[in-house]
Design a protein around this motif. Structure first.
Motif, mmCIF file in Angstrom:
data_model
loop_
_atom_site.group_PDB
_atom_site.id
_atom_site.type_symbol
_atom_site.label_atom_id
_atom_site.label_comp_id
_atom_site.label_asym_id
_atom_site.label_seq_id
_atom_site.Cartn_x
_atom_site.Cartn_y
_atom_site.Cartn_z
ATOM 1 N N ARG A 67 1.033 -1.150 -0.170
ATOM 2 C CA ARG A 67 -0.250 0.208 -0.256
ATOM 3 C C ARG A 67 0.848 1.163 -0.029
ATOM 4 O O ARG A 67 1.627 1.453 0.376
ATOM 5 C CB ARG A 67 -0.809 -0.232 1.275
ATOM 6 C CG ARG A 67 -1.659 1.779 1.216
ATOM 7 C CD ARG A 67 -2.743 1.114 2.372
ATOM 8 N NE ARG A 67 -3.260 -0.353 2.314
ATOM 9 C CZ ARG A 67 -4.823 -0.394 2.426
ATOM 10 N NH1 ARG A 67 -5.557 0.462 1.513
ATOM 11 N NH2 ARG A 67 -5.740 -1.659 2.166
ATOM 12 N N ASP A 68 0.680 1.900 -0.572
ATOM 13 C CA ASP A 68 0.876 3.561 -1.551
ATOM 14 C C ASP A 68 0.458 4.708 0.035
ATOM 15 O O ASP A 68 -0.277 4.591 -0.248
ATOM 16 C CB ASP A 68 1.343 4.047 -2.285
ATOM 17 C CG ASP A 68 1.793 5.401 -2.519
ATOM 18 O OD1 ASP A 68 2.148 6.261 -1.203
ATOM 19 O OD2 ASP A 68 2.756 5.455 -3.587
ATOM 20 N N PRO A 69 1.165 5.129 1.492
ATOM 21 C CA PRO A 69 0.833 5.388 2.189
ATOM 22 C C PRO A 69 -0.144 6.783 1.528
ATOM 23 O O PRO A 69 -0.903 7.470 2.269
ATOM 24 C CB PRO A 69 1.171 5.814 3.033
ATOM 25 C CG PRO A 69 2.648 5.552 3.003
ATOM 26 C CD PRO A 69 2.430 4.826 1.405
ATOM 27 N N LEU A 70 0.947 7.181 0.799
ATOM 28 C CA LEU A 70 0.249 8.424 -0.023
ATOM 29 C C LEU A 70 -0.764 8.750 -1.585
ATOM 30 O O LEU A 70 -1.424 9.968 -1.209
ATOM 31 C CB LEU A 70 1.478 8.829 -0.813
ATOM 32 C CG LEU A 70 2.116 9.351 0.272
ATOM 33 C CD1 LEU A 70 3.520 9.980 -0.321
ATOM 34 C CD2 LEU A 70 1.796 10.670 1.231
ATOM 35 N N SER A 71 -0.894 7.611 -1.900
ATOM 36 C CA SER A 71 -1.795 7.980 -3.377
ATOM 37 C C SER A 71 -2.599 7.157 -3.221
ATOM 38 O O SER A 71 -4.033 7.044 -3.271
ATOM 39 C CB SER A 71 -0.715 6.892 -4.178
ATOM 40 O OG SER A 71 -0.646 6.320 -4.297
ATOM 41 N N GLY A 72 -2.350 6.033 -1.830
ATOM 42 C CA GLY A 72 -4.423 5.107 -1.744
ATOM 43 C C GLY A 72 -3.664 3.802 -1.802
ATOM 44 O O GLY A 72 -4.257 2.894 -2.538
ATOM 45 N N TRP A 73 -2.625 3.255 -2.777
ATOM 46 C CA TRP A 73 -2.803 2.110 -4.076
ATOM 47 C C TRP A 73 -1.931 1.090 -3.616
ATOM 48 O O TRP A 73 -1.322 1.522 -1.870
ATOM 49 C CB TRP A 73 -1.789 2.649 -4.900
ATOM 50 C CG TRP A 73 -1.709 1.334 -6.805
ATOM 51 C CD1 TRP A 73 -1.188 1.660 -7.511
ATOM 52 C CD2 TRP A 73 -0.101 0.841 -5.927
ATOM 53 N NE1 TRP A 73 -0.855 0.212 -7.825
ATOM 54 C CE2 TRP A 73 0.199 -0.042 -6.933
ATOM 55 C CE3 TRP A 73 1.018 0.860 -4.923
ATOM 56 C CZ2 TRP A 73 1.146 -0.499 -7.680
ATOM 57 C CZ3 TRP A 73 1.917 -0.556 -5.153
ATOM 58 C CH2 TRP A 73 1.620 -1.158 -6.157
ATOM 59 N N VAL A 74 -3.160 -0.190 -4.192
ATOM 60 C CA VAL A 74 -2.840 -1.277 -2.935
ATOM 61 C C VAL A 74 -2.230 -2.225 -4.368
ATOM 62 O O VAL A 74 -3.230 -1.981 -5.571
ATOM 63 C CB VAL A 74 -4.050 -1.190 -2.106
ATOM 64 C CG1 VAL A 74 -4.331 -2.668 -1.818
ATOM 65 C CG2 VAL A 74 -4.388 -0.602 -1.070
ATOM 66 N N ARG A 75 -1.661 -2.641 -3.731
ATOM 67 C CA ARG A 75 -1.314 -3.873 -4.996
ATOM 68 C C ARG A 75 -1.579 -5.397 -3.561
ATOM 69 O O ARG A 75 -0.671 -5.615 -2.234
ATOM 70 C CB ARG A 75 -0.465 -4.026 -5.572
ATOM 71 C CG ARG A 75 -0.100 -5.470 -6.373
ATOM 72 C CD ARG A 75 0.665 -5.079 -7.505
ATOM 73 N NE ARG A 75 2.352 -5.178 -6.685
ATOM 74 C CZ ARG A 75 3.958 -5.217 -7.606
ATOM 75 N NH1 ARG A 75 3.714 -5.117 -8.733
ATOM 76 N NH2 ARG A 75 4.451 -5.782 -6.887
ATOM 77 N N ARG A 76 -2.522 -6.564 -4.108
ATOM 78 C CA ARG A 76 -2.232 -7.454 -3.581
ATOM 79 C C ARG A 76 -1.654 -8.793 -3.929
ATOM 80 O O ARG A 76 -2.604 -9.255 -4.870
ATOM 81 C CB ARG A 76 -3.792 -8.330 -2.995
ATOM 82 C CG ARG A 76 -3.914 -6.979 -2.090
ATOM 83 C CD ARG A 76 -5.499 -7.380 -1.452
ATOM 84 N NE ARG A 76 -6.020 -6.670 -1.071
ATOM 85 C CZ ARG A 76 -6.753 -6.031 -1.209
ATOM 86 N NH1 ARG A 76 -7.055 -5.054 -2.905
ATOM 87 N NH2 ARG A 76 -7.318 -3.977 -0.751
ATOM 88 N N ILE A 77 -0.813 -9.326 -3.541
ATOM 89 C CA ILE A 77 -0.303 -10.186 -4.909
ATOM 90 C C ILE A 77 -0.063 -11.777 -3.674
ATOM 91 O O ILE A 77 0.514 -11.685 -2.408
ATOM 92 C CB ILE A 77 1.211 -10.155 -4.321
ATOM 93 C CG1 ILE A 77 1.692 -8.961 -4.951
ATOM 94 C CG2 ILE A 77 2.274 -11.217 -5.261
ATOM 95 C CD1 ILE A 77 3.162 -8.272 -5.122
ATOM 96 N N ILE A 78 -0.819 -12.693 -4.648
ATOM 97 C CA ILE A 78 -0.610 -14.076 -3.218
ATOM 98 C C ILE A 78 0.309 -14.838 -3.747
ATOM 99 O O ILE A 78 0.952 -15.059 -4.841
ATOM 100 C CB ILE A 78 -2.326 -14.442 -4.696
ATOM 101 C CG1 ILE A 78 -3.448 -14.144 -4.379
ATOM 102 C CG2 ILE A 78 -1.938 -16.247 -3.822
ATOM 103 C CD1 ILE A 78 -4.095 -14.270 -5.140
ATOM 104 N N SER A 79 0.551 -15.780 -2.562
ATOM 105 C CA SER A 79 1.979 -16.442 -2.345
ATOM 106 C C SER A 79 1.128 -18.107 -1.972
ATOM 107 O O SER A 79 1.558 -19.014 -2.579
ATOM 108 C CB SER A 79 1.880 -15.817 -1.711
ATOM 109 O OG SER A 79 1.813 -15.793 0.327
#
Length: 170
Positions: A67-79
């Motif tokens: 998560r980018d705290p400034l932009s709010g961008w989120v990426r979830r990577i499955i393991s």
């Protein structure tokens, strides 16, 4: 440049398929309640799952959320991906053996022969499918074998036989 915050996640839902995100990247879509969530499913894991990952299956996914705290961008990577309906796992299993040059000449051929014999002697020919595949991207640790979420590197015929014994118990 901002620093990404990372945390672990685990979510349960229904697999609905793959779509392209706004950047054109292939993402897995999971329906969790009323929400649809996009995940990055690494190619190696997607290949492991093969034809068992079908829209409508109930699954649990876990991995890392960035998560980018400034932009709010989120990426979830499955393991890790787990099927909630065990019949999806137990009704059909594909054992994938790398048949590329490095794996084959470093014991892959013997591994294949041992698997063929063990699957037949265990009476699992209707349940376990043996498949020769291209590179599994672990050439320096040849020979390689994948079965579901199990990855065996520097796999010996004995290790492969033990895997088949484990599948027979399940």
């Amino acid at each position: 440049m901002s620093l990404l915050e990372e945390s672990k996640f685990e979510m349960q839902g229904q697999f609905t398929g793959f779509i392209r995100d706004e950047c054109g990247k292939r993402r897995m879509l999971l329906r969790a309640g009323e929400e649809s969530i996009l995940f990055k499913l690494p190619t190696a894991l997607r290949k492991q799952l093969g034809d068992r990952l079908v829209p409508g299956h109930a699954i649990v996914v876990s991995g890392v959320e960035q998560r980018d705290p400034l932009s709010g961008w989120v990426r979830r990577i499955i393991s890790r991906l787990h099927f909630l309906d065990e019949s999806v796992v137990s009704s059909h299993c594909t054992v994938r053996v790398c048949a590329k040059k490095n794996c084959w000449k470093n014991g892959g051929k013997e591994l294949w022969q041992a698997l063929e014999q063990k699957i037949a002697s265990a009476g699992l020919t209707d349940v376990v499918r043996l498949k020769a595949v291209g590179c599994l991207d672990r050439c320096k640790r040849a020979p390689n074998l994948d079965c579901g979420s199990t990855q065996l590197e520097r796999c010996t015929p004995e290790m492969a036989r033990a895997l088949i014994d484990e599948l027979a118990r399940d």
